[in-house]
Design a protein around this motif. Sequence first.
Motif, PDB file in Angstrom:
ATOM      1  N   LYS A   1       0.877  -1.169   0.000  1.00 28.61           N
ATOM      2  CA  LYS A   1       0.000   0.000   0.000  1.00 28.61           C
ATOM      3  C   LYS A   1       0.913   1.216   0.000  1.00 28.61           C
ATOM      4  O   LYS A   1       1.898   1.277   0.732  1.00 28.61           O
ATOM      5  CB  LYS A   1      -0.862  -0.016   1.263  1.00 28.61           C
ATOM      6  CG  LYS A   1      -1.713   1.214   1.439  1.00 28.61           C
ATOM      7  CD  LYS A   1      -2.639   1.092   2.631  1.00 28.61           C
ATOM      8  CE  LYS A   1      -1.882   1.004   3.928  1.00 28.61           C
ATOM      9  NZ  LYS A   1      -2.743   1.040   5.111  1.00 28.61           N
TER      10      LYS A   1
ATOM     11  N   GLN B   1       1.088   5.764  -0.976  1.00 26.26           N
ATOM     12  CA  GLN B   1       0.380   7.010  -1.270  1.00 26.26           C
ATOM     13  C   GLN B   1       0.155   7.112  -2.770  1.00 26.26           C
ATOM     14  O   GLN B   1       1.069   6.984  -3.565  1.00 26.26           O
ATOM     15  CB  GLN B   1       1.207   8.183  -0.762  1.00 26.26           C
ATOM     16  CG  GLN B   1       0.555   9.539  -0.964  1.00 26.26           C
ATOM     17  CD  GLN B   1       1.369  10.648  -0.307  1.00 26.26           C
ATOM     18  OE1 GLN B   1       1.811  10.522   0.812  1.00 26.26           O
ATOM     19  NE2 GLN B   1       1.567  11.729  -1.048  1.00 26.26           N
TER      20      GLN B   1
ATOM     21  N   PRO C   1      -1.411  12.927   0.969  1.00 24.61           N
ATOM     22  CA  PRO C   1      -1.543  11.648   1.662  1.00 24.61           C
ATOM     23  C   PRO C   1      -3.006  11.349   1.972  1.00 24.61           C
ATOM     24  O   PRO C   1      -3.863  12.242   1.933  1.00 24.61           O
ATOM     25  CB  PRO C   1      -0.723  11.846   2.938  1.00 24.61           C
ATOM     26  CG  PRO C   1      -0.629  13.311   3.129  1.00 24.61           C
ATOM     27  CD  PRO C   1      -0.739  13.937   1.773  1.00 24.61           C
ATOM     28  N   CYS C   2      -3.288  10.131   2.310  1.00 23.64           N
ATOM     29  CA  CYS C   2      -4.652   9.692   2.590  1.00 23.64           C
ATOM     30  C   CYS C   2      -5.300  10.542   3.685  1.00 23.64           C
ATOM     31  O   CYS C   2      -6.474  10.869   3.601  1.00 23.64           O
ATOM     32  CB  CYS C   2      -4.620   8.223   3.000  1.00 23.64           C
ATOM     33  SG  CYS C   2      -6.230   7.523   3.353  1.00 23.64           S
TER      34      CYS C   2
ATOM     35  N   ASN D   1      -4.717   6.013  -0.988  1.00 22.64           N
ATOM     36  CA  ASN D   1      -3.661   5.030  -1.156  1.00 22.64           C
ATOM     37  C   ASN D   1      -3.984   4.141  -2.348  1.00 22.64           C
ATOM     38  O   ASN D   1      -5.140   4.003  -2.743  1.00 22.64           O
ATOM     39  CB  ASN D   1      -3.533   4.172   0.101  1.00 22.64           C
ATOM     40  CG  ASN D   1      -2.990   4.958   1.268  1.00 22.64           C
ATOM     41  OD1 ASN D   1      -2.115   5.796   1.106  1.00 22.64           O
ATOM     42  ND2 ASN D   1      -3.513   4.708   2.453  1.00 22.64           N
TER      43      ASN D   1
ATOM     44  N   CYS E   1      -7.755   5.092   6.272  1.00 20.17           N
ATOM     45  CA  CYS E   1      -6.681   4.898   5.306  1.00 20.17           C
ATOM     46  C   CYS E   1      -6.194   3.448   5.290  1.00 20.17           C
ATOM     47  O   CYS E   1      -5.177   3.150   4.703  1.00 20.17           O
ATOM     48  CB  CYS E   1      -5.506   5.825   5.641  1.00 20.17           C
ATOM     49  SG  CYS E   1      -5.902   7.570   5.504  1.00 20.17           S
TER      50      CYS E   1
END
Length: 103
Positions: free
Chosen positions: A40, A42, A47-48, A54, A87
């Motif tokens: 996983k 980004q 970012p998430c 992701n 996330c």
Amino acid sequence: VEIKNNNENKVIENETRLIEIGEISKEELKRCSQDSDCIKIQGGCCPCTSGGGNIAINKKYEEYWNDKLTKECIGTHSICLAVMRACGGNVRCINNSCEFALN
């Protein structure tokens, strides 16, 4: 986030879409033969936890992907939103493609 049935597995299509970059296609970035091939990571400039998402890719492209984001995302972090969102998720190799899976 869209959930699709893929044989016996439920696959999550993340909001962040992979695009073809340079000489490496989306299919190549995601190609795998087993779950341990996948990570996983980004998916874009944010970012998430800041409005981004992701994605699941083959771990051998981790450095390539991070370098790509570093080059393409200079100066964009100030436009990322501070949002609370989940996330998590598990990555699996499903039909030879790294995907997020519910099971």
